[in-house]
Design an enzyme around this catalytic site. Structure first.
Site, PDB file in Angstrom:
ATOM      1  N   GLN A 152     -57.356  -7.405  -3.149  1.00  0.00           N
ATOM      2  CA  GLN A 152     -58.272  -8.110  -2.252  1.00  0.00           C
ATOM      3  C   GLN A 152     -59.003  -9.113  -3.140  1.00  0.00           C
ATOM      4  O   GLN A 152     -59.923  -8.757  -3.865  1.00  0.00           O
ATOM      5  CB  GLN A 152     -59.240  -7.137  -1.562  1.00  0.00           C
ATOM      6  CG  GLN A 152     -60.399  -7.816  -0.828  1.00  0.00           C
ATOM      7  CD  GLN A 152     -59.954  -8.859   0.195  1.00  0.00           C
ATOM      8  OE1 GLN A 152     -59.022  -8.633   0.963  1.00  0.00           O
ATOM      9  NE2 GLN A 152     -60.597 -10.025   0.195  1.00  0.00           N
ATOM     10  N   GLN A 154     -60.492 -12.309  -2.302  1.00  0.00           N
ATOM     11  CA  GLN A 154     -61.690 -13.010  -1.833  1.00  0.00           C
ATOM     12  C   GLN A 154     -62.917 -12.122  -2.042  1.00  0.00           C
ATOM     13  O   GLN A 154     -62.829 -10.919  -1.790  1.00  0.00           O
ATOM     14  CB  GLN A 154     -61.568 -13.349  -0.341  1.00  0.00           C
ATOM     15  CG  GLN A 154     -62.572 -14.423   0.097  1.00  0.00           C
ATOM     16  CD  GLN A 154     -62.480 -14.740   1.590  1.00  0.00           C
ATOM     17  OE1 GLN A 154     -61.800 -14.056   2.343  1.00  0.00           O
ATOM     18  NE2 GLN A 154     -63.176 -15.761   2.026  1.00  0.00           N
ATOM     19  N   GLU A 284     -56.810 -13.067   5.412  1.00  0.00           N
ATOM     20  CA  GLU A 284     -55.864 -14.110   5.808  1.00  0.00           C
ATOM     21  C   GLU A 284     -54.927 -14.558   4.689  1.00  0.00           C
ATOM     22  O   GLU A 284     -54.682 -15.751   4.527  1.00  0.00           O
ATOM     23  CB  GLU A 284     -56.659 -15.308   6.338  1.00  0.00           C
ATOM     24  CG  GLU A 284     -57.527 -16.058   5.303  1.00  0.00           C
ATOM     25  CD  GLU A 284     -58.932 -15.521   5.132  1.00  0.00           C
ATOM     26  OE1 GLU A 284     -59.162 -14.316   5.385  1.00  0.00           O
ATOM     27  OE2 GLU A 284     -59.819 -16.299   4.725  1.00  0.00           O
ATOM     28  N   ASN A 285     -54.395 -13.612   3.922  1.00  0.00           N
ATOM     29  CA  ASN A 285     -53.490 -14.018   2.853  1.00  0.00           C
ATOM     30  C   ASN A 285     -52.341 -14.828   3.443  1.00  0.00           C
ATOM     31  O   ASN A 285     -51.722 -14.408   4.407  1.00  0.00           O
ATOM     32  CB  ASN A 285     -53.005 -12.776   2.113  1.00  0.00           C
ATOM     33  CG  ASN A 285     -54.156 -12.047   1.450  1.00  0.00           C
ATOM     34  OD1 ASN A 285     -55.018 -12.667   0.831  1.00  0.00           O
ATOM     35  ND2 ASN A 285     -54.216 -10.740   1.625  1.00  0.00           N
ATOM     36  N   HIS A 308     -57.972 -14.045  14.709  1.00  0.00           N
ATOM     37  CA  HIS A 308     -58.861 -14.540  13.662  1.00  0.00           C
ATOM     38  C   HIS A 308     -58.086 -14.859  12.374  1.00  0.00           C
ATOM     39  O   HIS A 308     -58.195 -15.960  11.832  1.00  0.00           O
ATOM     40  CB  HIS A 308     -59.960 -13.504  13.392  1.00  0.00           C
ATOM     41  CG  HIS A 308     -60.922 -13.905  12.329  1.00  0.00           C
ATOM     42  ND1 HIS A 308     -62.130 -14.510  12.623  1.00  0.00           N
ATOM     43  CD2 HIS A 308     -60.868 -13.826  10.985  1.00  0.00           C
ATOM     44  CE1 HIS A 308     -62.759 -14.762  11.493  1.00  0.00           C
ATOM     45  NE2 HIS A 308     -62.018 -14.365  10.476  1.00  0.00           N
ATOM     46  N   GLU A 309     -57.322 -13.902  11.904  1.00  0.00           N
ATOM     47  CA  GLU A 309     -56.618 -14.122  10.627  1.00  0.00           C
ATOM     48  C   GLU A 309     -55.556 -15.217  10.768  1.00  0.00           C
ATOM     49  O   GLU A 309     -55.353 -16.017   9.856  1.00  0.00           O
ATOM     50  CB  GLU A 309     -56.003 -12.818  10.111  1.00  0.00           C
ATOM     51  CG  GLU A 309     -56.988 -11.652   9.950  1.00  0.00           C
ATOM     52  CD  GLU A 309     -58.271 -11.983   9.205  1.00  0.00           C
ATOM     53  OE1 GLU A 309     -58.294 -12.957   8.423  1.00  0.00           O
ATOM     54  OE2 GLU A 309     -59.281 -11.277   9.424  1.00  0.00           O
ATOM     55  N   HIS A 312     -57.061 -18.654  10.516  1.00  0.00           N
ATOM     56  CA  HIS A 312     -57.309 -19.089   9.134  1.00  0.00           C
ATOM     57  C   HIS A 312     -56.145 -19.916   8.569  1.00  0.00           C
ATOM     58  O   HIS A 312     -56.327 -20.625   7.581  1.00  0.00           O
ATOM     59  CB  HIS A 312     -57.540 -17.887   8.221  1.00  0.00           C
ATOM     60  CG  HIS A 312     -58.968 -17.411   8.145  1.00  0.00           C
ATOM     61  ND1 HIS A 312     -60.005 -18.238   7.782  1.00  0.00           N
ATOM     62  CD2 HIS A 312     -59.516 -16.191   8.361  1.00  0.00           C
ATOM     63  CE1 HIS A 312     -61.138 -17.527   7.776  1.00  0.00           C
ATOM     64  NE2 HIS A 312     -60.873 -16.296   8.132  1.00  0.00           N
ATOM     65  N   ASP A 386     -70.332 -12.665  -1.868  1.00  0.00           N
ATOM     66  CA  ASP A 386     -70.204 -11.764  -0.717  1.00  0.00           C
ATOM     67  C   ASP A 386     -71.508 -11.695   0.092  1.00  0.00           C
ATOM     68  O   ASP A 386     -71.494 -11.308   1.257  1.00  0.00           O
ATOM     69  CB  ASP A 386     -69.802 -10.354  -1.157  1.00  0.00           C
ATOM     70  CG  ASP A 386     -68.321 -10.269  -1.502  1.00  0.00           C
ATOM     71  OD1 ASP A 386     -67.637 -11.307  -1.392  1.00  0.00           O
ATOM     72  OD2 ASP A 386     -67.857  -9.184  -1.893  1.00  0.00           O
ATOM     73  N   TYR A 394     -70.085 -16.713  10.417  1.00  0.00           N
ATOM     74  CA  TYR A 394     -69.111 -16.460  11.483  1.00  0.00           C
ATOM     75  C   TYR A 394     -69.631 -16.925  12.853  1.00  0.00           C
ATOM     76  O   TYR A 394     -69.045 -17.786  13.485  1.00  0.00           O
ATOM     77  CB  TYR A 394     -68.793 -14.959  11.578  1.00  0.00           C
ATOM     78  CG  TYR A 394     -67.966 -14.429  10.430  1.00  0.00           C
ATOM     79  CD1 TYR A 394     -68.556 -14.115   9.212  1.00  0.00           C
ATOM     80  CD2 TYR A 394     -66.597 -14.239  10.552  1.00  0.00           C
ATOM     81  CE1 TYR A 394     -67.814 -13.618   8.155  1.00  0.00           C
ATOM     82  CE2 TYR A 394     -65.844 -13.736   9.489  1.00  0.00           C
ATOM     83  CZ  TYR A 394     -66.455 -13.434   8.310  1.00  0.00           C
ATOM     84  OH  TYR A 394     -65.711 -12.950   7.259  1.00  0.00           O
ATOM     85  N   ARG A 568     -63.338   1.099   5.760  1.00  0.00           N
ATOM     86  CA  ARG A 568     -63.659  -0.281   6.162  1.00  0.00           C
ATOM     87  C   ARG A 568     -65.175  -0.464   6.109  1.00  0.00           C
ATOM     88  O   ARG A 568     -65.931   0.227   6.796  1.00  0.00           O
ATOM     89  CB  ARG A 568     -63.128  -0.521   7.572  1.00  0.00           C
ATOM     90  CG  ARG A 568     -63.328  -1.927   8.077  1.00  0.00           C
ATOM     91  CD  ARG A 568     -62.658  -2.087   9.425  1.00  0.00           C
ATOM     92  NE  ARG A 568     -62.970  -3.374  10.018  1.00  0.00           N
ATOM     93  CZ  ARG A 568     -62.661  -3.706  11.267  1.00  0.00           C
ATOM     94  NH1 ARG A 568     -62.025  -2.831  12.026  1.00  0.00           N
ATOM     95  NH2 ARG A 568     -62.974  -4.884  11.738  1.00  0.00           N
TER      96      ARG A 568
END
Ligand code: BES
Ligand code: ZN
Length: 615
Positions: A152, A154, A284-285, A308-309, A312, A386, A394, A568
């Site tokens: 991960q 980002q 969103e890779n 959403h992803e 991106h 972050d 958002y 999560r």
């Protein structure tokens, strides 16, 4: 003496403010002088050592003719050597130094390159605790038989698994050669061939230039299932069918987004379902969105995450925030596009509901945030990027775009957004770029619809500007009415039309329950609708928040199960926060759960929850 003192002071200041000279506030890289244009990765994935080992070869574009040094970002990397090609064949060593480790930003790797070579190779290995990687033992996977590793990156974690310029203003292409002795399948944010067999050796090429935060890798017992002509899903075998059912609309979502905003420029769009410790909903890779399994609800009700992803692929991956102060250009645009996809796929009723939920979460978060963190443009220098991951980027960002859409109408606004993506494709942008484009294409061409001072208000001040129109939903008005009837004792819980409610309607219903609701009334709902232990993670989460606030003890065991099963952060952190806030018994309950759950959480979730308990 005085001169010496000054020189010493200057040196001291340089060493305590190492980022001040760099063009990005969260990177040591001197990318204004020399830039990475291509990356070749050659890595062994070692599950026994929880380590990546190999080299990263960087192709360099020397921009500044006086530059003789390359500064890279690293964090917890062991650098074995830095090599440069030599005229007579073998690579030779370059001189380098590794600066002192800074907790938030890692260590600058300063490489002395007097001959300004075209390539440099860093031979290195990662730490088992690399912040951007999670190494999962088999027990933490769905299948329980093979280990799993995923990245991960980002916002600034790519530097913990690759030495590079970890700044979103820098884009490069990449290719990778990845081996693992466990003979598991590796997937990356690059071209993935669905017919690849798991033999422990994989090759990848990413031919579109991307910023470092979009570098991604996952290795595990992954199988593939096609969803359409250019989309498919990777997941562990036991999860694959449920995931394929849940995300069956993916291919159509791509078509719908193309109709709105122009061609999808990345080839395939695949999804990869991670184990439940994945700290985010989605990431969103490029070409390969990473997903939490907690969106597999069984009824496709949480697919706005896919929207959403996917969005991106235009906002963020194609047009990228130049640094994390402009994060709203990534997430606000994406949240807006997400809602347009939902509307096109499922109708305006559903889109309205999701917009109301979005604005409600913004309202709740604004109440907790410092004024300075409520503006779209942020000041994150010296802070963890972050910190910018709030509802402001958002939902306030989304709301600004919605406001513009309402003022100008879709005939004007839709082509305006599409052109923003086209003009800035594969570039990194700042809010100033957006403002200039907005002024020339909308404000000046169609005067009298949106004032400059309104714009400043959105971008640089807290709260929600006066001219913003709140979203509304008729379906939610009905839910509010039923809730009021039930609360007033006019309608028994069994007579609520709740069996027909969508997930969104349930979330609305639960959100509006008072925190002082008597425990007996919580029990009444729970008995009829089995909210404790609900299979839909969003509904379960919303219910548990209320259960904690109302002191409904019946939910304790399911809350414990939820917090130990799922990592999560969006779910875990608020639940622990509520328990800690109540103190006493509840805090002890939280501490006892966290002691058990922490080892299974991702470093990103751990850091956030640790902070909470340390406060
Ligand atoms: N790019 C973000 C995730 C992210 C942001 C990771 C900042 C690290 C730093 C991703 O697109 C995202 O926004 N995910 C959301 C889901 C979305 C539907 C709001 C999430 O994970 O909750
Ligand atoms: Zn996002």
């Amino acid at each position: 003496m005085l001169r010496l003192t000054f020189a010493f002071l200057a040196l001291l200041i340089m060493s305590i403010q190492p980022l001040s000279a760099a063009p990005d506030p969260h990177s040591y890289a001197n990318h204004d002088q020399v830039r990475i244009t291509h990356l070749t990765l050659d890595l062994e994935v070692d599950f026994e050592a929880s380590q990546l080992r190999g080299f990263a070869e960087l192709h360099l574009d020397w921009i500044d003719e006086n530059a003789r040094r390359l500064v890279l970002d690293t964090r917890d990397l062991s650098i074995e050597s830095v090599l440069i090609p030599s005229a007579d064949g073998p690579w030779k060593r370059a001189r380098y130094s590794l600066a002192k480790a800074e907790p938030m930003f890692g260590q600058a790797l300063r490489i002395s390159l007097p001959d300004r070579p075209e390539r440099v190779r860093v031979v290195y290995s990662t730490s088992p605790t690399a912040s951007g990687l999670q190494w999962l033992p088999a027990a933490q996977t769905a299948g329980k038989r093979h280990p799993f590793m995923f990245s991960q990156s980002q916002a600034i974690h790519a530097r913990s698994w690759i030495p590079l310029q970890d700044a979103p203003a820098v884009r490069f292409t990449y290719d990778a050669h990845i081996r693992n002795r466990a003979k598991l399948l590796t997937r990356m944010s690059a071209a993935n061939d669905p017919s690849d067999q798991a033999d422990g050796v994989d090759h990848f090429a990413m031919t579109q230039p991307i910023p470092s935060y979009l570098l991604a890798i996952a290795v595990g017992d992954l199988r593939f299932k096609s969803l359409g002509e250019r989309s498919g899903i990777y997941a562990e075998p036991s999860v694959l069918d449920a995931a394929a059912y849940e995300f069956a609309d993916t291919e159509q979502m791509i078509d719908v987004t193309e109709a709105l905003y122009g061609p999808y420029r990345w080839g395939r769009y695949d999804l990869l379902v991670l184990p439940p410790s994945f700290p985010f909903g989605g990431m969103e890779n490029p070409r390969l969105t990473f997903l939490t399994p907690t969106v597999i609800a069984g009824d496709r009700s949480l697919v706005s995450l896919i929207a959403h992803e996917l969005a991106h692929s235009w906002s963020g991956n194609l047009v990228t925030n130049v640094d994390w102060n402009h994060f709203w250009l990534n997430e606000g645009f994406t949240s807006y596009v997400e809602n347009r996809i939902i509307e096109a796929m499922y109708g305006s009723e559903r889109a309205d509901m999701e917009r109301v939920l979005s604005q409600r979460s913004l309202e709740l978060e604004l109440a907790e945030l410092d004024e300075a963190d409520q503006s779209l443009v942020l000041e994150l220098a010296g802070r963890d990027p972050d910190d910018g991951m709030t509802a402001v980027a958002y939902d306030k960002g989304h709301w600004l775009l919605r406001t513009l859409e309402q003022r100008y109408g879709r005939e004007i606004f839709d082509p305006f957004i599409r052109q923003w993506f086209d003009r800035n494709a594969f570039a990194s942008v700042s809010t100033d770029d957006f403002v200039a484009y907005l002024r020339s294409e909308l404000l000046d061409k169609h005067p009298g619809k949106f004032r400059d001072d309104e714009l400043q208000d959105w971008l640089h001040y807290g709260g929600i500007p006066g001219g913003a129109v709140a979203a509304s939903s008729q379906a939610f008005d009905l839910v509010d009415g039923y809730r009021a009837d039930w609360l007033a004792g006019r309608t028994p819980a069994a007579d609520l039309p709740a069996q027909q409610w969508s997930t969104q309607e349930w979330l609305r219903f639960l959100d509006g329950l008072p925190d002082q609701l008597p425990v007996a009334r919580m029990a009444e709902l729970d008995q009829i609708y089995s909210l404790s232990g609900a299979g839909n993670s969003e509904i379960a989460f919303a219910w548990y928040i209320k259960a904690i606030r109302t002191g409904y003890a019946e939910a304790r065991a399911p809350i414990e199960g939820f917090l130990t099963r799922i990592g999560r952060r969006k779910f875990v952190l608020p639940l622990f926060t509520e328990l800690v806030k109540r103190g006493g018994e509840d805090r002890r309950f939280a501490e006892q759960i966290y002691a058990k759950a922490r080892p299974g959480y991702h470093a990103i979730t751990q850091v956030s929850v640790d902070q909470l308990f340390a406060e």
